[in-house]
Design an enzyme around this catalytic site. Structure first.
Site, PDB file in Angstrom:
ATOM      1  NE  ARG A 154     -10.502  -5.306  -0.009  1.00 27.26           N
ATOM      2  CZ  ARG A 154      -9.767  -4.302   0.495  1.00 27.26           C
ATOM      3  NH1 ARG A 154     -10.364  -3.257   1.039  1.00 27.26           N
ATOM      4  NH2 ARG A 154      -8.450  -4.299   0.402  1.00 27.26           N
ATOM      5  CD  GLN A 210     -13.150  -1.797  -1.212  1.00 28.86           C
ATOM      6  OE1 GLN A 210     -12.401  -1.722  -0.255  1.00 28.86           O
ATOM      7  NE2 GLN A 210     -14.384  -2.263  -1.095  1.00 28.86           N
ATOM      8  CG  ASP A 212     -13.629   6.393  -1.368  1.00 30.27           C
ATOM      9  OD1 ASP A 212     -13.606   6.207  -0.124  1.00 30.27           O
ATOM     10  OD2 ASP A 212     -12.583   6.391  -2.055  1.00 30.27           O
ATOM     11  CG  HIS A 224      -8.401  -0.033  -3.058  1.00 33.08           C
ATOM     12  ND1 HIS A 224      -7.594  -1.094  -2.691  1.00 33.08           N
ATOM     13  CD2 HIS A 224      -9.072   0.333  -1.930  1.00 33.08           C
ATOM     14  CE1 HIS A 224      -7.779  -1.356  -1.408  1.00 33.08           C
ATOM     15  NE2 HIS A 224      -8.665  -0.512  -0.917  1.00 33.08           N
ATOM     16  NE  ARG A 234      -3.926   0.533   1.908  1.00 30.60           N
ATOM     17  CZ  ARG A 234      -5.157   0.628   2.414  1.00 30.60           C
ATOM     18  NH1 ARG A 234      -5.379   1.349   3.491  1.00 30.60           N
ATOM     19  NH2 ARG A 234      -6.167   0.004   1.853  1.00 30.60           N
ATOM     20  CB  CYS A 288     -14.192   1.284  -0.377  1.00 30.84           C
ATOM     21  SG  CYS A 288     -13.756   3.020  -0.184  1.00 30.84           S
TER      22      CYS A 288
END
Ligand code: CP
Ligand code: NVA
Length: 307
Positions: free
Chosen positions: A291, A131, A223, A128, A101, A263
């Protein structure tokens, strides 16, 4: 040759469908302990905080019989304490997979380029993908397929949107985006997604008006307005995104069986009101759970012969 997961553009529709099929199968196994990753170690190189991504990777690797090593910003300090090249080459001598990340896409791209082991993007400023895989798994669970679905995303054209848009068009979901001027998605990523949409019989539409985007939509997605690394822009962003909140007046326009997705982490009262994110149409914790399953499917594909 090793395979990475940096962006979903590099995966075919068939591969994406196969990954979520595998994720569904793993979900049915309810955390059954497997031995696919026996003797393998996965390094989590994280430059930013995380709840879902870190925990679901750690639990997922454990459930697949492997070992997980968390390396926070203080340990590796990618590109500062030592070069990304040296990090990639060194870790490749110890571990079988790197999950990273990072702030800048360039860093994950370089890690993947130099590492001799698979690299998985656990979020960068552009993408991402993990996700988005969990998100389309969740959408299929809810609607029993993807046919004739429309997803409306309201807010920032950010990393989450880029991957979500790509995942949707890969499986034939129509995408609508509404966000303030200057906060749209990256044009190159949009053009690549539009090409795929054309081939898959779906479309992507852009506008500034959240009402038009949400009208009749099956999925309403939001988001945060301020992503990690953008904290200095907080006041300006809150001002500019003000008309882009998901609230009860807006979702009245959606299909009556719509689902709300986010998310997470979320800010109730900003991008979404509490009554919507905590309401009957919200599937946020299914997304969070998925996830785990989706990432286990990715690990199996990249690290085990069975995947
Ligand atoms: N959605 C997501 O990636 O959450 P975390 O930042 O908590 O990992
Ligand atoms: N867009 C958000 C997503 C967090 C999971 C961020 O980058 O901070």
């Amino acid at each position: 040759m090793k395979r990475d997961l940096i962006r979903l553009l590099d995966y075919t529709s068939a591969e994406i469908l196969s990954l979520i099929g595998s994720a569904d199968m793993l979900k049915k196994q309810k955390g059954m302990l497997r031995s696919d990753l026996k003797g393998k170690t996965v390094a989590l190189v994280f430059q930013k905080p995380s709840n879902r991504t870190r925990v679901s990777f750690e639990v997922g690797v454990y459930e697949l019989g492997g070992n997980c090593l968390y390396l926070g910003p203080e340990e590796i300090n990618l590109g500062k304490r030592e070069s990304t090249y040296d990090v990639a080459k060194t870790l490749s001598r110890y571990v079988h997979c790197i999950v990273a990340r990072v702030y800048h896409h360039k860093d994950i791209a370089e890690l993947a380029q130099y590492a001799d082991v698979p690299v998985i993007n656990a979020l960068c400023d552009l993408y991402h993908p993990c996700q988005a895989l969990a998100d389309i798994q969740t959408i299929r669970e809810q609607f029993k397929g993807f046919k004739a679905l429309t997803l409306a995303y309201v807010g920032d054209g950010n990393n989450v949107f880029h991957s979500l848009m790509m995942a949707c068009v890969k499986v034939g979901i129509n995408v609508r985006f509404a966000g303030p001027k200057g906060y749209g998605p990256d044009i190159k990523i949009v053009n690549a997604a539009k090409d795929i949409a054309r081939g898959n019989g779906c479309k992507i539409e852009f506008g500034k008006n959240p009402k038009e985007a949400v009208k009749g939509a099956n999925v309403v997605y939001s988001d945060v307005w301020v992503s990690m690394g953008q904290e200095k822009e907080t006041a300006k962003r809150i001002r500019e995104f003000k008309g882009y909140q998901i609230n009860k007046d807006l979702v009245k326009l959606a299909d009556r069986n719509y689902i709300f997705m986010h998310c997470l982490p979320a800010h109730r009262g900003m991008e979404v009101t509490a009554d919507i994110i905590d309401g009957d149409h919200s599937v946020i914790f299914d997304q969070a759970e998925n996830r785990l399953h989706a990432q286990k499917a990715v690990l199996l594909k990249l690290l085990s012969k069975k995947g």
